[in-house]
Design an enzyme around this catalytic site. Structure first.
Site, short mmCIF file in Angstrom:
data_model
loop_
_atom_site.label_atom_id
_atom_site.label_comp_id
_atom_site.label_asym_id
_atom_site.label_seq_id
_atom_site.Cartn_x
_atom_site.Cartn_y
_atom_site.Cartn_z
CE LYS A 1 4.99 -2.12 5.01
NZ LYS A 1 4.71 -1.11 4.11
N GLY B 1 6.35 -0.86 0.04
CA GLY B 1 7.10 0.35 0.35
C GLY B 1 7.32 0.25 1.90
CD GLU C 1 1.63 -1.87 4.53
OE1 GLU C 1 1.39 -1.02 3.55
OE2 GLU C 1 2.11 -1.15 5.49
CB THR D 1 -0.92 -0.02 1.39
OG1 THR D 1 -1.71 -1.31 1.12
CG2 THR D 1 -1.68 1.12 1.25
N GLY D 2 0.45 2.09 -0.61
CA GLY D 2 1.25 3.60 -0.68
C GLY D 2 1.46 3.93 -2.19
C1 5RP Z 1 1.59 2.09 4.19
C2 5RP Z 1 2.87 1.85 4.33
C3 5RP Z 1 3.68 2.40 3.07
O1 5RP Z 1 4.41 1.44 2.30
C4 5RP Z 1 4.51 3.50 3.51
O2 5RP Z 1 3.91 4.73 4.29
C5 5RP Z 1 5.32 4.21 2.45
O3 5RP Z 1 4.46 4.70 1.52
P1 5RP Z 1 4.86 5.54 0.43
O4 5RP Z 1 5.51 4.49 -0.68
O5 5RP Z 1 3.85 6.32 -0.23
O6 5RP Z 1 6.03 6.66 0.97
O7 5RP Z 1 3.33 1.28 5.00
O8 5RP Z 1 0.77 1.60 5.54
#
Ligand code: 5RP
Length: 226
Positions: A97, A85, A106, A30-31
């Site tokens: 995360k 991510g 996740e 996610t992200g």
């Molecule tokens: C979501 C996460 C994402 O992987 C993390 O916040 C990184 O996000 P982005 O790639 O938008 O910087 O842990 O719960």
């Protein structure tokens, strides 16, 4: 000149192209960086490859549906590879995360996956975790209790994500406490201490799970050696 989004795209595409083979079941994170791994998976499915996915959030699930990626319920199939991510990546590959609030699912998918690949841009690389506040997902009933226990035990005042009046709620129906601990010398120990508080569902500290870290910077895409 490459934009931040160009770099995220490069990381997401590289992870799928290096680690995903036809016939696999994969975990999709996610992200905004994981977004590009989902897009690349969608392209490969559209080209005829047999790739099924377990989604780590409602957002990811919706994008998979839009792109025609077949979805599998968590636990129905072995997950060969998960790609996600991170908010922070330390030298020992421990992670923070949950910036997007999907930490429980996740972590579930990362634990279950045969290989867990993390995709980031260089500003996510740190010496020690902790500059990014540690997300802690909590059962709603226990929120005031857990908040007080964290404050009393660690001397930090946790912030209810979204504000106490209208808290952010995860896909599991739970609020999140963001805990600004500062540099963590032992993320595994902090994770265990937090989870020992009754009412904590999961923390955003991931340790002992990451197999590979792919970093995209303006010079290109590289894979970190541990
Ligand atoms: C979501 C996460 C994402 O992987 C993390 O916040 C990184 O996000 P982005 O790639 O938008 O910087 O842990 O719960």
């Amino acid at each position: 000149m490459k934009t931040a989004d160009d770099l995220k795209r490069a990381a997401g595409f590289a992870a799928v192209d290096r680690y995903v083979r036809t016939g696999m079941c994969i975990g999709l994170g996610t992200g905004s960086t994981a977004h590009w791994a989902i897009v690349r998976t969608g392209e490969r499915v559209a080209a005829g490859e047999q790739i099924a996915a377990v989604a780590t959030s409602g957002v990811t699930e919706r994008l998979c549906r839009e792109l025609g990626i077949p979805l599998v319920l968590f636990g129905d199939r072995e997950i060969d590879v998960a790609i996600d991510g991170a908010d922070e990546v330390a030298a020992d590959f421990s992670l923070t995360k949950g910036g997007g609030g999907a930490l429980f699912r996740e972590k579930a998918v990362a634990i279950a996956a045969g290989t867990f690949v993390v995709i980031v841009t260089p500003e996510k690389l740190v010496d020690r975790l902790g500059a990014f506040p540690t997300p802690v997902e909590v059962v709603p009933y226990s929120l005031p209790y857990v908040r007080r226990r964290i404050a009393a035990t660690f001397g930090v005042e946790p912030a209810v994500r979204g504000g106490a009046a209208s808290p952010f709620v995860t896909d599991n129906g739970n609020p999140i406490l963001d805990c600004a601990f500062g540099p963590l010398s032992d993320p595994a120990a902090r994770d265990a201490e937090l989870r020992a508080i009754h009412g904590v569902v999961a923390t955003g500290l991931f340790w002992g799970l990451t197999d590979a870290v792919i970093v995209a910077d303006p010079e290109g895409v590289r894979e970190l050696a541990r």
